[in-house]
Design a protein around this motif. Structure first.
Motif, PDB file in Angstrom:
ATOM      1  N   UNK A  88     -12.336   6.065   3.253  1.00 57.06           N
ATOM      2  CA  UNK A  88     -12.289   6.173   1.900  1.00 57.06           C
ATOM      3  C   UNK A  88     -12.756   4.958   1.313  1.00 57.06           C
ATOM      4  N   UNK A  89     -13.268   4.856   0.083  1.00 58.00           N
ATOM      5  CA  UNK A  89     -13.423   3.734  -0.830  1.00 58.00           C
ATOM      6  C   UNK A  89     -12.337   2.983  -1.104  1.00 58.00           C
ATOM      7  N   UNK A  90     -12.049   2.068  -0.356  1.00 58.27           N
ATOM      8  CA  UNK A  90     -10.888   1.238  -0.765  1.00 58.27           C
ATOM      9  C   UNK A  90     -11.202  -0.325  -0.867  1.00 58.27           C
ATOM     10  N   UNK A  91     -10.709  -1.180  -1.167  1.00 55.25           N
ATOM     11  CA  UNK A  91     -11.177  -2.526  -1.522  1.00 55.25           C
ATOM     12  C   UNK A  91     -11.269  -3.160  -0.037  1.00 55.25           C
ATOM     13  N   UNK A  92     -12.117  -4.330  -0.152  1.00 53.35           N
ATOM     14  CA  UNK A  92     -12.224  -4.948   1.250  1.00 53.35           C
ATOM     15  C   UNK A  92     -11.024  -5.705   1.769  1.00 53.35           C
ATOM     16  N   UNK A  93     -10.376  -6.290   0.668  1.00 54.29           N
ATOM     17  CA  UNK A  93      -9.095  -7.042   0.965  1.00 54.29           C
ATOM     18  C   UNK A  93      -8.142  -6.178   1.668  1.00 54.29           C
ATOM     19  N   UNK A  94      -8.244  -4.696   1.456  1.00 52.12           N
ATOM     20  CA  UNK A  94      -7.053  -3.751   2.140  1.00 52.12           C
ATOM     21  C   UNK A  94      -7.545  -3.172   3.309  1.00 52.12           C
TER      22      UNK A  94
ATOM     23  N   UNK B  74      -0.771  -4.745  -2.123  1.00 54.85           N
ATOM     24  CA  UNK B  74      -0.778  -3.593  -3.299  1.00 54.85           C
ATOM     25  C   UNK B  74       0.466  -3.559  -4.369  1.00 54.85           C
ATOM     26  N   UNK B  75       1.449  -4.423  -3.993  1.00 53.57           N
ATOM     27  CA  UNK B  75       2.365  -4.244  -4.646  1.00 53.57           C
ATOM     28  C   UNK B  75       3.197  -3.009  -4.673  1.00 53.57           C
ATOM     29  N   UNK B  76       3.421  -2.616  -3.482  1.00 50.15           N
ATOM     30  CA  UNK B  76       4.274  -1.513  -3.401  1.00 50.15           C
ATOM     31  C   UNK B  76       5.342  -1.496  -2.310  1.00 50.15           C
ATOM     32  N   UNK B  77       6.318  -0.818  -2.630  1.00 47.99           N
ATOM     33  CA  UNK B  77       7.601  -0.701  -1.941  1.00 47.99           C
ATOM     34  C   UNK B  77       7.781   0.235  -0.850  1.00 47.99           C
ATOM     35  N   UNK B  78       7.734   0.093   0.427  1.00 50.19           N
ATOM     36  CA  UNK B  78       7.693   1.017   1.318  1.00 50.19           C
ATOM     37  C   UNK B  78       9.326   1.228   2.029  1.00 50.19           C
ATOM     38  N   UNK B  79       9.589   2.407   1.980  1.00 50.33           N
ATOM     39  CA  UNK B  79      10.967   2.845   2.673  1.00 50.33           C
ATOM     40  C   UNK B  79      10.880   4.092   3.601  1.00 50.33           C
ATOM     41  N   UNK B  80      11.696   4.027   4.579  1.00 51.34           N
ATOM     42  CA  UNK B  80      11.690   5.138   5.473  1.00 51.34           C
ATOM     43  C   UNK B  80      12.180   6.342   4.824  1.00 51.34           C
TER      44      UNK B  80
END
Length: 245
Positions: free
Chosen positions: A202-208, A238-244
């Motif tokens: 996909x077209x995503x930022x290089x830093x990702x 990305x300032x997102x929170x991951x949870x199971x």
């Protein structure tokens, strides 16, 4: 696994079924395979450190298959030596041995004989367990591996990058896909690999893109703990929170 010649396997099967008199090394099967290999070898670029002719013969001249395996090898092994060093430093000798065992087998199947021999030396040293100062041996592996990966990458086997006009992935969609990858990694599920590969297209930022590529490398070596650490770093960016789930 060790490389094998399809023609030898064919002969063995004929012997086991009592039909060895049917074996004809100059017949249509072998002759067709040699012709396909000859054409493929003539067209395939030379890669220092790889015996492409022998490997293409084992693959019946299937260039697309060889390119796909080379591309996956490059994507999955850029950090293999540093990962092995980390395993040794943490006393995870079984993981270090498994990593080198996998590298040895894959390198042998690809025709990277010298790399396979270097990885085998580390594997045997880890198996013996007498001397864990493997700096010199791992340096040798790295000296064989990195130029080979650079040569493979230079062929651009992965195809062109996404066109500049492609719409960037929406934040909500990116977050959802990162979460799905996290769930798979939490379950030590290798299905995370194709999900990451799909996201990298996909077209995503290089830093990702860069840290996600490293996560894919860890998944390719079944090192899910390091893959999860890498994905956490992506989530932080990305300032997102991951949870199971």
């Amino acid at each position: 696994s060790k490389p094998f010649e399809p023609c030898d396997l064919y002969r063995l099967l004929l012997e086991l079924t009592g039909r060895v008199d049917e074996y004809d090394p100059q017949g249509s099967i072998e002759g067709g395979r040699e012709e396909a290999t000859r054409k493929a070898s003539e067209d395939f670029p030379t890669i220092p450190g790889l015996d492409t002719t022998t490997t293409l013969r084992r693959m019946g001249g299937r260039v697309e298959l060889y390119e796909r395996i080379l591309r996956k090898f490059s994507q999955s092994n850029r950090l293999v030596v540093s990962t092995t060093r980390d395993h040794i430093a943490r006393g995870e000798l079984r993981m270090a041995l498994r990593t080198m065992h996998t590298l040895r087998g894959v390198a042998g199947n690809l025709g990277a004989t010298e790399l396979a021999e270097a990885a085998d030396a580390v594997e045997r040293a880890l198996h013996d367990g007498q001397d864990l100062d493997l700096t010199e041996q791992l340096d040798t592996v790295e000296a064989q591996l990195l130029p080979l990966l650079d040569a493979i990458d230079a062929l651009n086997l992965g195809g062109p990058a996404p066109p500049p006009t492609a719409a960037p992935l929406e934040s909500a969609v990116l977050e959802q896909r990162i979460q799905t990858i996290f769930d798979r990694l939490s379950d030590d599920d290798t299905a995370a690999g194709p999900l990451i590969d799909s996201l990298l297209r996909e077209n995503i930022d290089a830093d990702i893109r860069a840290p996600l590529t490293r996560v894919a490398e860890h998944v390719g070596r079944y090192d899910f703990d390091l893959a999860l650490e890498g994905l956490d770093q992506v989530a932080d960016q990305l300032q997102i929170s991951l949870g199971k789930a």
